[in-house]
Design an enzyme around this catalytic site. Structure first.
Site, mmCIF file in Angstrom:
data_model
loop_
_atom_site.group_PDB
_atom_site.id
_atom_site.type_symbol
_atom_site.label_atom_id
_atom_site.label_comp_id
_atom_site.label_asym_id
_atom_site.label_seq_id
_atom_site.Cartn_x
_atom_site.Cartn_y
_atom_site.Cartn_z
ATOM 1 N N GLY A 59 0.849 -1.200 0.000
ATOM 2 C CA GLY A 59 0.000 0.000 0.000
ATOM 3 C C GLY A 59 0.870 1.230 0.000
ATOM 4 O O GLY A 59 2.060 1.157 0.318
ATOM 5 N N CYS A 86 5.463 -6.065 1.471
ATOM 6 C CA CYS A 86 5.826 -4.643 1.382
ATOM 7 C C CYS A 86 5.207 -3.849 2.542
ATOM 8 O O CYS A 86 5.605 -4.033 3.675
ATOM 9 C CB CYS A 86 5.416 -4.101 0.022
ATOM 10 S SG CYS A 86 6.236 -2.554 -0.343
ATOM 11 N N TYR A 87 4.202 -3.010 2.308
ATOM 12 C CA TYR A 87 3.576 -2.300 3.432
ATOM 13 C C TYR A 87 3.061 -3.312 4.451
ATOM 14 O O TYR A 87 3.116 -3.073 5.661
ATOM 15 C CB TYR A 87 2.431 -1.411 2.927
ATOM 16 C CG TYR A 87 1.733 -0.672 4.050
ATOM 17 C CD1 TYR A 87 2.297 0.463 4.625
ATOM 18 C CD2 TYR A 87 0.516 -1.132 4.546
ATOM 19 C CE1 TYR A 87 1.661 1.124 5.671
ATOM 20 C CE2 TYR A 87 -0.121 -0.467 5.594
ATOM 21 C CZ TYR A 87 0.459 0.660 6.157
ATOM 22 O OH TYR A 87 -0.161 1.299 7.189
ATOM 23 N N HIS A 177 7.479 -7.445 -3.949
ATOM 24 C CA HIS A 177 6.164 -7.870 -4.432
ATOM 25 C C HIS A 177 6.276 -9.170 -5.230
ATOM 26 O O HIS A 177 6.588 -9.134 -6.421
ATOM 27 C CB HIS A 177 5.558 -6.790 -5.340
ATOM 28 C CG HIS A 177 5.098 -5.594 -4.591
ATOM 29 N ND1 HIS A 177 3.835 -5.487 -4.067
ATOM 30 C CD2 HIS A 177 5.738 -4.446 -4.259
ATOM 31 C CE1 HIS A 177 3.710 -4.327 -3.449
ATOM 32 N NE2 HIS A 177 4.858 -3.680 -3.543
ATOM 33 N N GLU A 179 3.951 -10.938 -6.365
ATOM 34 C CA GLU A 179 2.827 -11.142 -7.280
ATOM 35 C C GLU A 179 3.054 -10.547 -8.660
ATOM 36 O O GLU A 179 2.312 -10.837 -9.582
ATOM 37 C CB GLU A 179 1.536 -10.568 -6.679
ATOM 38 C CG GLU A 179 1.518 -9.070 -6.423
ATOM 39 C CD GLU A 179 2.173 -8.677 -5.105
ATOM 40 O OE1 GLU A 179 2.927 -9.501 -4.542
ATOM 41 O OE2 GLU A 179 1.961 -7.543 -4.662
ATOM 42 N N SER A 230 -25.592 -10.295 -24.834
ATOM 43 C CA SER A 230 -24.946 -9.433 -25.832
ATOM 44 C C SER A 230 -24.120 -10.242 -26.814
ATOM 45 O O SER A 230 -23.700 -9.742 -27.838
ATOM 46 C CB SER A 230 -24.035 -8.446 -25.120
ATOM 47 O OG SER A 230 -22.945 -9.149 -24.543
ATOM 48 N N GLY A 231 -23.852 -11.507 -26.452
ATOM 49 C CA GLY A 231 -22.956 -12.299 -27.281
ATOM 50 C C GLY A 231 -21.533 -12.240 -26.763
ATOM 51 O O GLY A 231 -20.663 -12.962 -27.217
ATOM 52 N N GLY A 232 -21.292 -11.364 -25.776
ATOM 53 C CA GLY A 232 -19.968 -11.311 -25.156
ATOM 54 C C GLY A 232 -19.776 -12.515 -24.236
ATOM 55 O O GLY A 232 -20.740 -13.214 -23.916
ATOM 56 N N ASP A 234 -19.030 -12.805 -21.029
ATOM 57 C CA ASP A 234 -19.608 -12.806 -19.683
ATOM 58 C C ASP A 234 -21.109 -13.090 -19.703
ATOM 59 O O ASP A 234 -21.586 -13.960 -18.971
ATOM 60 C CB ASP A 234 -19.348 -11.469 -18.977
ATOM 61 C CG ASP A 234 -17.876 -11.107 -18.987
ATOM 62 O OD1 ASP A 234 -17.053 -12.032 -19.139
ATOM 63 O OD2 ASP A 234 -17.546 -9.915 -18.859
ATOM 64 N N SER A 236 -22.805 -14.478 -22.064
ATOM 65 C CA SER A 236 -23.069 -15.807 -22.637
ATOM 66 C C SER A 236 -22.862 -16.899 -21.587
ATOM 67 O O SER A 236 -23.688 -17.806 -21.443
ATOM 68 C CB SER A 236 -22.138 -16.092 -23.821
ATOM 69 O OG SER A 236 -22.304 -15.116 -24.811
ATOM 70 N N LYS A 376 -11.865 -12.796 -15.235
ATOM 71 C CA LYS A 376 -12.184 -13.061 -16.643
ATOM 72 C C LYS A 376 -11.641 -14.421 -17.120
ATOM 73 O O LYS A 376 -12.346 -15.163 -17.803
ATOM 74 C CB LYS A 376 -11.586 -11.943 -17.494
ATOM 75 C CG LYS A 376 -12.001 -11.977 -18.935
ATOM 76 C CD LYS A 376 -13.266 -11.191 -19.107
ATOM 77 C CE LYS A 376 -13.668 -11.064 -20.550
ATOM 78 N NZ LYS A 376 -14.901 -10.274 -20.670
#
Ligand code: XMP
Length: 520
Positions: A59, A86-87, A177, A179, A230-232, A234, A236, A376
Site C-alpha cells: 500500500g 511490502c507495506y 512484491h 505477485e 450481448s454475445g460477449g 460474460d 453468454s 475473466k
C-alpha cells in the site's frame, strides 16, 4: 453471507495498485481468496470469514502517518499463517514489536536481487534457482529491526530484511512484491505459502459449476429470470449457466441496435439457438436506435441515447413475456472488489459505460450474478467447462454501444455498412496471420473525413479509416500491438481493394493512457 464450502484465504487490502494480482496468483493455484479493504476487516468480519490464511497487501501509506491503515490486532491471534507484503511487512513489524524507519535515502523502486541466508525456510523451497533471485521492490519506508521471533532468510543490498519469517507462528513477511511479473519466480512463494497453510486446491471450475447451479436454484426458486444477452463472453457464460440451473425459467433478450459487426447478430442468435435450447428473443430494434441517433455526433450524447434506449427496449420485452423477478448479469469479481482509495476525491467520468443499471429498481427485480466471484480467465474456463464453442470464449471484448463509438461524428447507415466490411477484412487478416489470441482487442474506426486518392486512372474521394489493435490485461491500460510493416501493408492493400468507400488506411499507435482504447 460468506460461502463456507471452500478453504478461504483473506487478502487485506491496504491500497496497493497490484493487490488484484495477488488474488490472481492464488486463483491460479486453485485457492479461493477474497480481497477486502482494511477498514472492513473487523473482529466480527474475521469471525464470519474464518480464513485459513491471511495476506496483508502492499500500500502507498506509511505506518507513521496519522490514522495509518492497520488490520485489527486480533488477526495475529487467529493462529493462521500470515504473509505480509511490502507495506504488509511493515505493518507486521510495527504491530509485532519490530521497527520501521522512514525512507530517507533508502527508498527503493524497481528491480533488485535477493540472496538467501544459510538457514532453510519452507516458504522458499525451490525458489532460489541460482544464488540470487530477481524481485520487484517498491517501498519508501523500510524495516530496520525485525519483531521478536522473526529470523532473516533473504537480503538485498537496500533491504537487509527482504525475507523474514517466524516459523513457529507461521508468519512471513517480504519487502518485495512476489505477485508481479518482474518477480519472475514469485508464484513459487505463493505456492509454498498455501501449501504451508494446508490449502487443498479445491477451487476448480468443475466444482464451481456444480455449486453455482445449486446456488442459483436456491436463490431463484420458481421465479422467472431475464437476461440481456450481448454475445460477449460474460453474458453468454452467465446465460448458459443459469439455463443449466433453471431451464425455461430463464428468458434471454438479444437487443440488436443495428450497431453490431458484420453477421454478428446472426452468429450470436444462431449459436444459442443451435447449441442451447433456451428461450431467446431476438429484438431487432435497429430502426429505433439508428433513427434516434440521426444527426448526433457528440460521443457522450451517443452513449446516453444508446444506454437509455437499451433499458426502454429491454423493459418492453420483459413486459411482453409477463415480467420477471430476477435480472441476470455477468458481473465479474474485478467489478465487485471495493478498492481502497486514498485520494478520496471524486473521479472524473471519462466515458459513460453502457449497462442495464437502474432497471432492477424500476422493475422491482433482484439481481442474479453467478460470475461475481470470478476473474475473466476463470469465466473463460467455466465457459469451456459448460461446452461453449472456443470461438465464443476467445472473442475480443466488444463495447455495449457497438459501432456507434467507432464512427466518430455523425452515424449513417452508409458509414456503418462500410465500417462492417473494413472491420471484417481486418479481423480476417489478423486471424489468418494467427495473431487473434495475442491481441486483446482489435477493430476499425471509420473517420469523419474523406480524402483524395487515385485508383486505376481515376480520382477517388472516399473515407479514411484507422485500424486499432491493443494488448492489455484488463482494459484499464493498453499498448498498441506492434504489427510488422508487411502485415500493415498487406492489410491496407486488401482493405482498399475489397471495400468500396475507403481509400486511406491509418494505424493508431496510441497507448492508454493517454489515449483510450475506443475512439469515443
Ligand atoms: P476505453 O475506450 O474506455 O475502453 O479504453 C476500455 C474497454 O471497455 C470497452 N468499452 C465498453 N464496454 N460498455 C462496455 O461493455 C461500454 O459502454 C464500453 N465502452 C468501452 C472497450 O471496448 C474496451 O475493451
Amino acid at each position: 453471507m460468506i460461502d463456507q464450502s471452500h478453504d478461504r484465504l483473506l487478502i487485506i487490502d491496504f491500497g496497493s495498485q497490484v493487490t488484484q494480482l495477488i488474488a490472481r496468483r492464488l486463483r491460479e493455484l486453485n485457492v479461493y481468496c477474497e480481497i477486502h479493504p482494511f477498514q472492513k476487516v473487523t473482529d466480527a468480519f474475521l469471525a464470519d470469514f474464518q480464513p485459513r490464511a491471511v495476506i496483508l497487501s502492499g500500500g502507498p501509506a506509511s505506518v507513521f502517518a496519522d490514522g495509518a491503515p492497520m488490520p485489527p490486532s486480533t488477526v495475529f491471534d487467529l493462529g493462521v499463517p500470515i504473509l505480509g507484503i511490502c507495506y504488509g511487512q511493515q505493518v507486521m513489524m510495527h504491530v509485532l514489536g519490530g521497527k520501521v524507519e522512514r525512507g530517507h535515502g533508502t527508498a527503493e523502486f524497481g528491480r533488485a536481487y535477493v540472496t538467501p541466508m544459510t538457514q532453510k525456510l519452507a516458504l522458499l523451497d525451490g525458489w532460489f534457482q541460482t544464488d540470487r533471485e530477481q524481485v520487484w521492490m517498491s517501498h519508501g519506508d523500510h524495516v530496520s529491526a525485525i519483531a521478536p521471533g522473526f529470523e532473516v532468510y533473504g537480503t538485498s543490498p537496500n533491504a537487509p530484511f527482504a525475507i523474514t519469517g517466524d516459523v513457529k507462528r507461521n508468519f512471513y513477511a517480504v519487502q518485495f512484491h512476489p505477485e508481479v511479473h518482474h518477480t519472475p519466480n514469485g508464484a513459487k512463494l505463493y505456492e509454498n505459502f498455501v501449501a504451508l497453510a494446508g490449502f487443498k486446491g479445491d477451487w476448480t471450475m468443475g466444482a464451481y459449476r456444480e455449486e453455482a447451479i445449486a446456488k442459483i436454484r436456491e436463490q431463484v426458486g420458481s421465479g422467472r429470470v431475464i437476461c440481456a444477452l450481448s454475445g460477449g463472453v460474460d453474458s453468454s457464460v452467465a446465460a448458459v449457466l443459469i439455463h443449466e440451473a433453471i431451464g425455461e425459467q430463464l428468458t434471454c433478450v438479444y437487443v440488436d441496435h443495428g450497431l453490431m459487426r458484420k453477421d454478428e447478430s446472426a452468429q450470436v442468435v444462431g449459436m444459442f439457438r443451435e447449441h442451447y435450447n433456451l428461450p431467446l428473443i431476438h429484438a431487432d430494434e435497429s430502426d429505433l436506435f439508428l433513427g434516434t441517433l440521426e444527426g448526433v455526433s457528440d460521443p457522450e450524447t451517443k452513449r446516453k441515447i444508446i444506454g437509455g434506449l437499451f433499458i426502454e427496449v429491454f423493459e418492453k420485452y420483459a413486459k411482453e413475456i409477463g415480467g420477471a423477478d430476477f435480472l441476470a448479469q455477468g458481473t465479474l469479481y474485478p467489478d465487485v472488489i471495493e478498492s481502497v482509495s486514498f485520494s478520496g476525491g471524486p473521479s472524473v467520468t471519462i466515458k459513460s459505460h453502457h449497462n442495464v443499471g437502474g432497471l432492477p429498481e424500476r422493475m422491482n427485480m433482484q439481481l442474479v450474478e453467478p460470475l461475481r466471484e470470478l476473474f475473466k480467465d476463470e469465466v473463460r474456463a467455466l465457459g469451456q467447462e459448460l461446452g461453449l464453442p472456443a470461438s465464443f470464449i476467445g472473442r475480443h471484448p466488444f463495447p455495449g454501444p457497438g459501432l456507434a463509438i467507432r464512427c466518430p461524428g455523425e452515424i449513417t447507415r452508409a458509414k456503418l455498412d462500410i465500417l462492417r466490411e473494413v472491420d471484417a477484412v481486418y479481423i480476417d487478416q489478423i486471424r489468418k496471420h494467427g495473431l487473434y489470441d495475442e491481441i486483446w482487442q482489435a477493430f476499425v474506426a471509420i473517420l469523419p473525413v474523406k480524402t483524395v486518392g487515385v485508383m486505376g486512372d481515376g480520382r477517388t474521394y472516399d473515407y479514411a479509416c484507422a485500424l486499432r489493435a491493443v494488448t492489455s490485461v484488463d482494459g484499464m491500460t493498453a499498448d498498441y500491438y506492434p504489427f510488422t510493416h508487411e502485415f500493415l501493408g498487406e492489410t491496407a492493400t486488401r482493405i482498399i481493394n475489397e471495400v468500396p468507400g475507403i481509400n486511406r488506411v491509418t494505424y493508431d499507435i496510441t497507448s492508454k493512457p493517454p489515449g483510450t482504447i475506443e475512439w469515443e
